[in-house]
Scaffold this motif. Sequence first.
Motif, PDB file in Angstrom:
ATOM      1  N   GLY A  36       0.934  -1.167  -0.222  1.00 44.38           N
ATOM      2  CA  GLY A  36      -0.073  -0.175  -0.005  1.00 44.38           C
ATOM      3  C   GLY A  36       0.804   1.244  -0.047  1.00 44.38           C
ATOM      4  N   LYS A  63       2.182   1.566  -3.251  1.00 43.28           N
ATOM      5  CA  LYS A  63       1.589   2.002  -4.219  1.00 43.28           C
ATOM      6  C   LYS A  63       1.314   3.515  -4.280  1.00 43.28           C
ATOM      7  CE  LYS A  63      -3.362   1.309  -5.477  1.00 43.28           C
ATOM      8  NZ  LYS A  63      -4.734   0.916  -5.004  1.00 43.28           N
ATOM      9  N   LYS A  64       1.075   4.234  -3.073  1.00 39.88           N
ATOM     10  CA  LYS A  64       1.023   5.504  -2.688  1.00 39.88           C
ATOM     11  C   LYS A  64       2.118   6.432  -3.418  1.00 39.88           C
ATOM     12  CE  LYS A  64       0.505   8.402   1.454  1.00 39.88           C
ATOM     13  NZ  LYS A  64       0.277   8.351   2.583  1.00 39.88           N
ATOM     14  N   SER A 108       1.886   6.519  -7.056  1.00 36.60           N
ATOM     15  CA  SER A 108       0.806   7.258  -7.390  1.00 36.60           C
ATOM     16  C   SER A 108       1.429   8.863  -7.366  1.00 36.60           C
ATOM     17  CB  SER A 108      -0.311   7.538  -6.326  1.00 36.60           C
ATOM     18  OG  SER A 108      -0.987   6.205  -6.345  1.00 36.60           O
ATOM     19  N   TYR A 109       2.134   9.173  -6.666  1.00 35.23           N
ATOM     20  CA  TYR A 109       2.806  10.275  -6.685  1.00 35.23           C
ATOM     21  C   TYR A 109       3.527  10.515  -7.901  1.00 35.23           C
ATOM     22  CZ  TYR A 109       1.540  11.772  -1.766  1.00 35.23           C
ATOM     23  OH  TYR A 109       1.086  11.977  -0.681  1.00 35.23           O
ATOM     24  N   GLU A 146       3.173   8.909 -10.591  1.00 31.61           N
ATOM     25  CA  GLU A 146       2.412   9.070 -11.946  1.00 31.61           C
ATOM     26  C   GLU A 146       1.778  10.522 -12.021  1.00 31.61           C
ATOM     27  OE1 GLU A 146      -0.316   5.812 -13.029  1.00 31.61           O
ATOM     28  OE2 GLU A 146      -1.728   7.219 -14.081  1.00 31.61           O
ATOM     29  N   ALA A 147       1.504  10.979 -10.792  1.00 29.54           N
ATOM     30  CA  ALA A 147       0.827  12.566 -10.957  1.00 29.54           C
ATOM     31  C   ALA A 147       1.954  13.335 -11.354  1.00 29.54           C
ATOM     32  CB  ALA A 147       0.270  12.926  -9.685  1.00 29.54           C
ATOM     33  N   VAL A 193       2.308  12.961 -14.943  1.00 26.35           N
ATOM     34  CA  VAL A 193       1.273  13.762 -15.839  1.00 26.35           C
ATOM     35  C   VAL A 193       1.810  15.146 -15.899  1.00 26.35           C
ATOM     36  CG1 VAL A 193      -1.107  14.400 -15.972  1.00 26.35           C
ATOM     37  CG2 VAL A 193      -0.440  11.942 -15.271  1.00 26.35           C
ATOM     38  N   LEU A 246       3.048   6.337 -18.014  1.00 26.65           N
ATOM     39  CA  LEU A 246       2.217   6.795 -16.988  1.00 26.65           C
ATOM     40  C   LEU A 246       1.761   5.434 -16.198  1.00 26.65           C
ATOM     41  CD1 LEU A 246       0.361   9.644 -18.512  1.00 26.65           C
ATOM     42  CD2 LEU A 246       2.350   9.912 -17.008  1.00 26.65           C
ATOM     43  N   ASN A 247       1.243   4.612 -16.928  1.00 23.28           N
ATOM     44  CA  ASN A 247       0.919   3.270 -16.415  1.00 23.28           C
ATOM     45  C   ASN A 247       0.787   2.435 -17.855  1.00 23.28           C
ATOM     46  OD1 ASN A 247      -2.067   2.916 -17.166  1.00 23.28           O
ATOM     47  ND2 ASN A 247      -2.125   4.732 -15.894  1.00 23.28           N
ATOM     48  N   GLY A 266      -1.501   1.301 -19.317  1.00 24.81           N
ATOM     49  CA  GLY A 266      -2.603   1.715 -20.128  1.00 24.81           C
ATOM     50  C   GLY A 266      -2.599   3.125 -20.778  1.00 24.81           C
ATOM     51  N   ASP A 267      -1.641   3.806 -20.299  1.00 27.10           N
ATOM     52  CA  ASP A 267      -1.422   5.324 -20.759  1.00 27.10           C
ATOM     53  C   ASP A 267       0.059   5.475 -20.980  1.00 27.10           C
ATOM     54  OD1 ASP A 267      -1.469   7.880 -21.261  1.00 27.10           O
ATOM     55  OD2 ASP A 267      -2.720   8.386 -19.320  1.00 27.10           O
ATOM     56  N   ILE A 300       1.529  -3.042 -12.063  1.00 26.42           N
ATOM     57  CA  ILE A 300       1.008  -1.384 -11.760  1.00 26.42           C
ATOM     58  C   ILE A 300       1.066  -1.477 -10.346  1.00 26.42           C
ATOM     59  CG2 ILE A 300      -1.007  -0.290 -12.033  1.00 26.42           C
ATOM     60  CD1 ILE A 300      -1.827  -1.525 -14.532  1.00 26.42           C
TER      61      ILE A 300
END
Lengths: 508, 508
Positions: free
Chosen positions: A17, A20-21, A24-25, A27-28, A31, A247-248, A250-251, A288
């Motif tokens: 977890g 993953k967090k 997430s930062y 990926e943000a 972007v 980004l992942n 799928g992107d 992922i």
Amino acid sequence: MSGMSDPVQSVLQSFRGYVKKMKSYGEALDVMYWDLRTGAPRKGVEARSEVIGELSAEMFKMSVSDEMGRYLEQLSAPESFGQLDETNRKLVEECKKEYDRSKKIPPERYQEYVVLTSQAETVWEEAKAKSDFAMFQPYLEKIVAANLEFVELWGYEGHRYNTLLDMYEPGMTVEKLDALFADVREKLVPLVAAIQKSANKPDTSFLNQTFDVAQQKLFSLFILKELGYDFEAGRLDESVHPFATGLNPGDVRITTRYLPNDVTSALFGTIHECGHGLYEQNISKDLIGTPLCTGTSMGIHESQSRFWENMVGRSRPFWQRYYGKLQELYPDRFRDVPVESFYRAINVVQPSLIRIEADELTYNLHIMIRYEIEKALFDGSLQVKDLPAYWNEKYREYLGVVPSHDGEGVLQDVHWAGGAFGYFPSYSLGNMYSAQIRHAMEKELGALDDLIANGDFASVKAWLVERIYRYGKLLTPQEIVMRVTGEPLDPDYLVRYLQTKYADIYGL
Amino acid sequence: MSGMSDPVQSVLQSFRGYVKKMKSYGEALDVMYWDLRTGAPRKGVEARSEVIGELSAEMFKMSVSDEMGRYLEQLSAPESFGQLDETNRKLVEECKKEYDRSKKIPPERYQEYVVLTSQAETVWEEAKAKSDFAMFQPYLEKIVAANLEFVELWGYEGHRYNTLLDMYEPGMTVEKLDALFADVREKLVPLVAAIQKSANKPDTSFLNQTFDVAQQKLFSLFILKELGYDFEAGRLDESVHPFATGLNPGDVRITTRYLPNDVTSALFGTIHECGHGLYEQNISKDLIGTPLCTGTSMGIHESQSRFWENMVGRSRPFWQRYYGKLQELYPDRFRDVPVESFYRAINVVQPSLIRIEADELTYNLHIMIRYEIEKALFDGSLQVKDLPAYWNEKYREYLGVVPSHDGEGVLQDVHWAGGAFGYFPSYSLGNMYSAQIRHAMEKELGALDDLIANGDFASVKAWLVERIYRYGKLLTPQEIVMRVTGEPLDPDYLVRYLQTKYADIYGL
């Protein structure tokens, strides 16, 4: 998570977890970087930089936090580690490597360094435009000094530069690279010389025309679809410097740049980034939300961009297949140009000053020059102030050309301003990997040229996905090369590929 | 920070840093929302949603953390608060309001609610497409129940709905709205009736043609520049539902949607979002990095989108000025249509079923229906299961039309699926505010129509920036109305504006 004790399972869950967090930062942030480079309004950049700074700092803090330290300590302990499956082991190892590395740098030194490189990139841009090395020199001196300091803190085996190399190509060393590059150089320099002496030079005059940009874009999109780039998991935009960002899976976005007076720049740029994109689009979805969900090294990444750009995109059967389409898009431009002439023109070899404009063959010599320089900076045999003279001397020696000013010489690349020492070799390693991987592929699928001639890119892609792409960072570069080709990296595959291709083009 | 004691100064500094970090998360999230709506690849949406979830949760945690609690306690204490300047006082008040509100909801209930509304939006989409209210009903029941529960936790004065209204229009109450809406309705219903009886109806047939989308885009960009939208601090993209998003004052993006068979939809949508954009682009840079850096309320925000869309964009002098340009772009379409006919056509009044397609006049009646419904849901006099019948009855009563199915009736708006009860009145409040603000503007700058005729949008914008935009959330909606117009909100300005405009168009 069968076969795992409850306490280990519980720590693992919290750790996943937490990771993953962090991701997430990441990926943000990615972007926002993509956004900044593809058309974010100028006046918002300053505030956006602060946002990026806040999130980066937060992400860094998480990577070295006591919480992370506890997870790694608990999960690395032999009795826990033994219970983990392979993915989780890799994940723990990867995070531990990053944790240990980051922990050794005092946070305030790291913060200073981030500010320094950020300023240096701005100064470099101006210094390059003005060809003023003296302006950039004090920044570069500080950046080299900081990296020397970091290497001492991180520790090193053998050459100091090994620690920097390892950041981009895990396991790579000066000892290995010296041997690889010496071998390649020894065989390529005579090839370049023979080409220069050849009377059978390609005519490139028909490339010096203007080409409607809207048509260039259509052609780029067409070729991307042909190669199997998935537009439901990506998009093509424009930026000053082309790039790919995963980004992942799928992107995965790529960019290019359309030049009205050059039809090949955007096209081969697009195919190059498509190679990076195909890699990232096809990493297993199981990865992922973890730092394993990316290419395993810069070298392997570059092997894919260069495989698709050069071995596919600059091949004869590729143009036998698609030249008609290009002629349709530009009926006035290529009416009297046979496909063979076009093929030869896009493969012209010409020693030159600028790396990013270099041909497939001499490109490697540009890299070797940067490698020699970085090595010398980190063993103390070269001082930053002596760089321009050293650079020019090496260009004369390796390529027979000398910059008329530092803007087209030592100031041409942004890498050093950003502190990315150890990155350059990845480009040539990519060329070497790609030739060796191609050889292995042909043993199973038959001649690549035949696959290209039949437009069977699906088989090529499937083969690469199965053996390389899907693993992300689960396998090291060495493991991939060994598994895929059955032997360690051997630069002779690249040499033979180049010798064969260019002997044919130049009739040597 | 002069006149401030050291301890207060030190707490304030930490608090400002903390708030800036929260706002950074907000901007990162807004970039990702913008990205999702303007072309993010389909296959990456699932992973992106997780990223958004992680960052939103983190931001929410920060807003109710003990650290935030301590800052607010320390800075709200009279001896500290008295030392703060006005901006910092407002900032403390704004954060405290948010903190108190969020703290009262148990985190797990909030989390459940976020999941519920997210699911409900998906279900609503399908239910709307199928005109199947029964499918959506259980979700809406849960959302209403949750909001009733939250209102109890938050507390309320007078009507329960007041607490929800206050979220979008601070200080607004049922008591005030009842009076405002009764007044407007009483005067508009006869006007609509008179228009419907008028024999002098505009011809709109020439709008029913196809219009090249590339030309539509050119015209939208042209008009945006004319109105003073700053493209160095913004960009125009396409999305299914047009929106504006202020990431920071240097980066305020708007979107539109081009319909090939409707030249006015994208244009007025663009001008509408431009109004929101001009507001956000011109908030004082001092407020960057704080939650005060946005429009003060949804009502004031809508007043600006509607001012620019309707009072500027749908005015006669606007089209006297720009109709020639439109005719140039579509020479075949408007050759035989005089500007006066075009002006009348884009202002046709026609009671209809769909709010977002309603004309400037009947639009307010659509809003009043939703207001009556929301009020009744929250005083317990209306149950969710009885909504469709109630809706249809109200449409017959207010607008004289009845939906043939729930897809064009009670299911038409997304707001309730997202739990946004209390939002709808903002649209009509925006119309009222805009008419009153226009009146005040004309006392200082002269007739708006003359300014438009001269293309002097710079003066109009400068006046609005000086009196409204730059303040962001530093002033409440009531303070803005009082300062700008010298009196509280008075719906007669809207009524008189509409009466004058439509008496002229319909020759009443």
